[in-house]
Design a protein around this motif. Structure first.
Motif, PDB file in Angstrom:
ATOM      1  N   ASP A 115       6.889   0.123  -9.157  1.00  0.00           N
ATOM      2  CA  ASP A 115       7.262  -1.236  -8.808  1.00  0.00           C
ATOM      3  C   ASP A 115       6.010  -2.068  -8.619  1.00  0.00           C
ATOM      4  O   ASP A 115       4.886  -1.552  -8.629  1.00  0.00           O
ATOM      5  N   TRP A 116       6.213  -3.361  -8.453  1.00  0.00           N
ATOM      6  CA  TRP A 116       5.080  -4.279  -8.400  1.00  0.00           C
ATOM      7  C   TRP A 116       5.403  -5.415  -7.453  1.00  0.00           C
ATOM      8  O   TRP A 116       6.564  -5.808  -7.327  1.00  0.00           O
ATOM      9  N   SER A 175       0.804  -1.216   0.000  1.00  0.00           N
ATOM     10  CA  SER A 175       0.000   0.000   0.000  1.00  0.00           C
ATOM     11  C   SER A 175       0.839   1.270   0.000  1.00  0.00           C
ATOM     12  O   SER A 175       0.355   2.331  -0.358  1.00  0.00           O
ATOM     13  N   LYS A 176       2.102   1.180   0.404  1.00  0.00           N
ATOM     14  CA  LYS A 176       2.929   2.371   0.507  1.00  0.00           C
ATOM     15  C   LYS A 176       3.807   2.581  -0.717  1.00  0.00           C
ATOM     16  O   LYS A 176       4.616   3.483  -0.745  1.00  0.00           O
ATOM     17  N   SER A 177       3.681   1.718  -1.706  1.00  0.00           N
ATOM     18  CA  SER A 177       4.564   1.810  -2.852  1.00  0.00           C
ATOM     19  C   SER A 177       3.976   2.707  -3.926  1.00  0.00           C
ATOM     20  O   SER A 177       2.772   2.895  -4.033  1.00  0.00           O
ATOM     21  N   ILE A 178       4.866   3.306  -4.711  1.00  0.00           N
ATOM     22  CA  ILE A 178       4.444   3.983  -5.936  1.00  0.00           C
ATOM     23  C   ILE A 178       4.463   2.898  -6.990  1.00  0.00           C
ATOM     24  O   ILE A 178       5.525   2.470  -7.431  1.00  0.00           O
ATOM     25  N   THR A 179       3.311   2.425  -7.386  1.00  0.00           N
ATOM     26  CA  THR A 179       3.313   1.178  -8.127  1.00  0.00           C
ATOM     27  C   THR A 179       2.280   1.122  -9.240  1.00  0.00           C
ATOM     28  O   THR A 179       1.223   1.734  -9.156  1.00  0.00           O
ATOM     29  N   ILE A 212       8.947  -6.910  -3.904  1.00  0.00           N
ATOM     30  CA  ILE A 212       8.395  -5.785  -4.657  1.00  0.00           C
ATOM     31  C   ILE A 212       9.519  -5.322  -5.571  1.00  0.00           C
ATOM     32  O   ILE A 212      10.555  -4.857  -5.097  1.00  0.00           O
ATOM     33  N   ALA A 213       9.337  -5.480  -6.864  1.00  0.00           N
ATOM     34  CA  ALA A 213      10.414  -5.239  -7.822  1.00  0.00           C
ATOM     35  C   ALA A 213      10.147  -3.995  -8.653  1.00  0.00           C
ATOM     36  O   ALA A 213       9.030  -3.795  -9.157  1.00  0.00           O
ATOM     37  N   TRP A 240       0.755 -21.429  -5.033  1.00  0.00           N
ATOM     38  CA  TRP A 240      -0.097 -20.335  -5.485  1.00  0.00           C
ATOM     39  C   TRP A 240       0.719 -19.089  -5.811  1.00  0.00           C
ATOM     40  O   TRP A 240       1.673 -18.750  -5.115  1.00  0.00           O
ATOM     41  N   LEU A 241       0.269 -18.415  -6.859  1.00  0.00           N
ATOM     42  CA  LEU A 241       0.857 -17.132  -7.245  1.00  0.00           C
ATOM     43  C   LEU A 241      -0.106 -16.018  -6.871  1.00  0.00           C
ATOM     44  O   LEU A 241      -1.281 -16.057  -7.245  1.00  0.00           O
ATOM     45  N   PHE A 242       0.393 -15.036  -6.125  1.00  0.00           N
ATOM     46  CA  PHE A 242      -0.373 -13.845  -5.772  1.00  0.00           C
ATOM     47  C   PHE A 242       0.259 -12.643  -6.451  1.00  0.00           C
ATOM     48  O   PHE A 242       1.483 -12.491  -6.445  1.00  0.00           O
ATOM     49  N   LEU A 243      -0.589 -11.788  -7.022  1.00  0.00           N
ATOM     50  CA  LEU A 243      -0.111 -10.554  -7.633  1.00  0.00           C
ATOM     51  C   LEU A 243      -0.842  -9.372  -7.021  1.00  0.00           C
ATOM     52  O   LEU A 243      -1.980  -9.493  -6.573  1.00  0.00           O
ATOM     53  N   GLN A 244      -0.175  -8.240  -7.034  1.00  0.00           N
ATOM     54  CA  GLN A 244      -0.754  -7.053  -6.425  1.00  0.00           C
ATOM     55  C   GLN A 244      -1.991  -6.593  -7.191  1.00  0.00           C
ATOM     56  O   GLN A 244      -2.017  -6.590  -8.420  1.00  0.00           O
ATOM     57  N   HIS A 245      -3.005  -6.199  -6.437  1.00  0.00           N
ATOM     58  CA  HIS A 245      -4.251  -5.716  -7.018  1.00  0.00           C
ATOM     59  C   HIS A 245      -4.656  -4.455  -6.277  1.00  0.00           C
ATOM     60  O   HIS A 245      -4.688  -4.440  -5.051  1.00  0.00           O
ATOM     61  N   MET A 246      -4.968  -3.407  -7.020  1.00  0.00           N
ATOM     62  CA  MET A 246      -5.230  -2.107  -6.420  1.00  0.00           C
ATOM     63  C   MET A 246      -3.965  -1.681  -5.661  1.00  0.00           C
ATOM     64  O   MET A 246      -2.874  -1.837  -6.149  1.00  0.00           O
TER      65      MET A 246
END
Length: 392
Positions: A256-257, A80-84, A167-168, A271-277
Motif C-alpha cells: 500500500d501507499w 512506517s508500519k505499513s508493508i508498502t 494509505i491505499a 500541497w501534495l505529499f507522497l510517502q518516501h522511504m
C-alpha cells in the motif's frame, strides 16, 4: 465540454511540439531524458520550464524550486508500519532527474490521438444560481459509464476541511480499451476538484498498468497529471504517470501507499505529499490557488474509495480486487486505511468513532463498507473496504 477539450488538446499539441523540438517554455532543451523499463520517456526540464507556468495566471509567479509548504509540519498518518511500496522504488532509472529539474512524462502522436477518446469528467456541474461556495449549488448530473463506491464527509456547505489522507492498497483491476478503474482521495469545493491515487487507464496511458495519478478540475478545464497547466512540481521525485513497481496479490504479498493533500494556510496553495522511504513524507508539489476560481482556503467535501468507467455498450470493469467487501478482511478486499481529516486550522478532526456516509452508485456490481474501529491496531485505524466484480 467541447471548449474544454479544445483547450486541453491545444495545450497538449503545443507541449508535444516543445518537447519533440527541445523548445520549452523558455526555449531550453530538457536537461536530461530518461527512458524507463516500461517504455515511458520522462524529460527532466528546468523547474521554470515546467507545464504549470503556461497558465496565464502564473506568468508573473514568484515560485522557486526550493519551495516548501509554510506549514511543513504535522504528519496525518504514520506509514512506517505499513508493508508498502515507496517513492524510492518509483524513482526514475539512471539516477533520476537532477536537482533543480522536474520530470515531465513525454507523450507521442499516438497518445494525442488516444486522449481524444477520454470521457467527460466524472462530475458534470449544473449551477444552481451563481453561488458555487454552497455545496448544494454543486449538482452532480450522473454521467453514463461511471460508477463509484466511496466513503465521504457529510455534504454540508459549512464544512471547512484543510486536508485529508489515506494509505491505499495498490491493485491492478483488469481494464481494457476505454475502461478505467481507480482508487482516489478527492477534495471538493464548488466546481473545484483535486484528487490523487492510483488508476488503470489504457486510454490515458496506453497500457493496463497501475499508475500514480493526480487530477484537477476547475469546472472549465479538467486534466490528469501534468497534461494542463495546473500543478507546480517542486521535487525531482514525482514521476506522475509512472507505474507502481509492486502490486498487491490477495494470495501473496500486499503493498500500500500513503497519500496526503494539505492546504497551506499562509499561502493558500494545496500541497501534495507522497510517502518516501518508510517513515516520512515529502512535498512533491502543489496546486496554486491562482488556478482555481475559489479554492484558496478550504474544501467542503472529501471522498475516499473507488471509481470505474466504461463507455456505452461496454461491460463495466472490476473495482479494487474485484471482490465485494462482504467480509472484514483487508487481505482480500481493496482498502483505504488510516483515513484522516484536517480542519481549516490544520488540526485533526477526530473521526475514530464516526461512521461516515457510504455511497455505491450500483450496489449490485460494487460495494463499500466503513469501519471507524477496524480492530487490527494502529496500523488499521479508520479503514474503508470497497470493490466489486463489475460486469466482467
Amino acid at each position: 465540454m467541447v471548449m474544454n477539450r479544445r483547450i486541453i488538446e491545444h495545450f497538449l499539441i503545443v507541449l508535444f511540439l516543445c518537447l519533440m523540438n527541445y523548445d520549452g517554455v523558455r526555449g531550453k532543451p530538457p536537461i536530461k531524458t530518461i527512458k524507463t523499463e516500461y517504455g515511458d520517456i520522462f524529460d527532466c526540464v528546468d523547474f521554470y520550464d515546467q507545464p504549470a507556468f503556461h497558465h496565464p495566471k502564473l506568468k508573473s509567479h514568484n515560485y522557486h524550486p526550493q519551495m516548501k509548504p509554510s506549514l511543513f509540519m504535522m504528519k496525518v498518518v504514520d506509514p512506517s508500519k505499513s508493508i508498502t511500496d515507496t517513492l524510492e522504488s518509483m524513482k526514475l532509472p539512471d539516477g533520476g532527474c537532477p536537482v533543480g529539474t522536474v520530470p515531465v512524462r513525454r507523450f507521442t502522436k499516438k497518445d494525442l490521438t488516444r486522449h481524444k477518446l477520454l470521457p467527460e469528467p466524472e462530475d458534470n456541474f449544473v449551477a444552481n444560481g451563481n453561488n458555487f461556495n454552497d455545496s448544494k449549488a454543486r449538482r452532480k448530473k450522473p454521467l453514463k459509464g461511471y460508477n463509484t463506491a466511496i466513503v465521504s464527509t457529510v455534504d454540508n456547505p459549512n464544512n471547512k476541511f484543510g486536508g485529508a489522507s489515506m494509505i491505499a492498497a495498490i491493485y491492478n483491476p483488469r481494464s481494457t480499451g476505454q475502461q478505467h478503474s481507480a482508487c482516489r482521495l478527492k477534495l471538493i469545493k464548488g466546481k473545484n476538484i483535486i484528487q490523487v491515487g492510483w488508476r488503470v487507464d489504457p486510454t490515458l496511458y496506453g497500457d493496463n498498468r497501475t499508475r500514480l495519478f493526480i487530477h484537477f478540475n476547475d469546472g472549465t478545464n479538467s486534466c490528469f497529471d501534468l497534461l494542463c497547466p495546473s500543478f507546480v512540481v517542486v521535487s525531482e521525485l514525482s514521476p506522475f504517470g509512472q507505474p507502481f513497481r509492486h502490486i498487491s496479490d490477495i494470495h501473496g504479498e500486499h503493498f500500500d501507499w500513503a497519500f496526503q493533500i494539505k492546504w497551506d494556510q499562509q499561502k493558500g496553495n494545496w500541497w501534495l505529499f507522497l510517502q518516501h522511504m518508510t517513515d516520512q513524507y515529502i512535498p512533491v508539489g502543489f496546486w496554486p490557488k491562482e488556478v482555481f476560481d475559489d479554492f484558496g482556503n478550504y474544501a467542503t467535501r472529501v471522498e475516499w474509495g473507488g471509481v470505474v468507467y466504461s463507455p456505452a455498450g461496454v461491460l463495466l470493469p472490476p473495482m479494487g480486487t474485484g471482490n465485494y467487501p462482504i467480509i472484514k478482511s483487508a487481505l482480500s478486499i481493496a482498502y483505504c486505511r488510516n483515513i484522516a481529516l484536517l480542519d481549516d486550522k490544520g488540526q485533526y478532526i477526530d473521526i475514530s468513532n464516526s461512521n461516515l456516509p457510504t455511497t455505491s452508485t450500483n450496489s449490485l456490481l460494487y460495494s463499500v463498507a466503513d469501519y471507524p474501529n477496524y480492530g487490527l491496531g494502529s496500523d488499521y485505524n479508520h479503514t474503508i473496504l470497497y470493490g466489486g466484480p463489475g460486469e466482467l
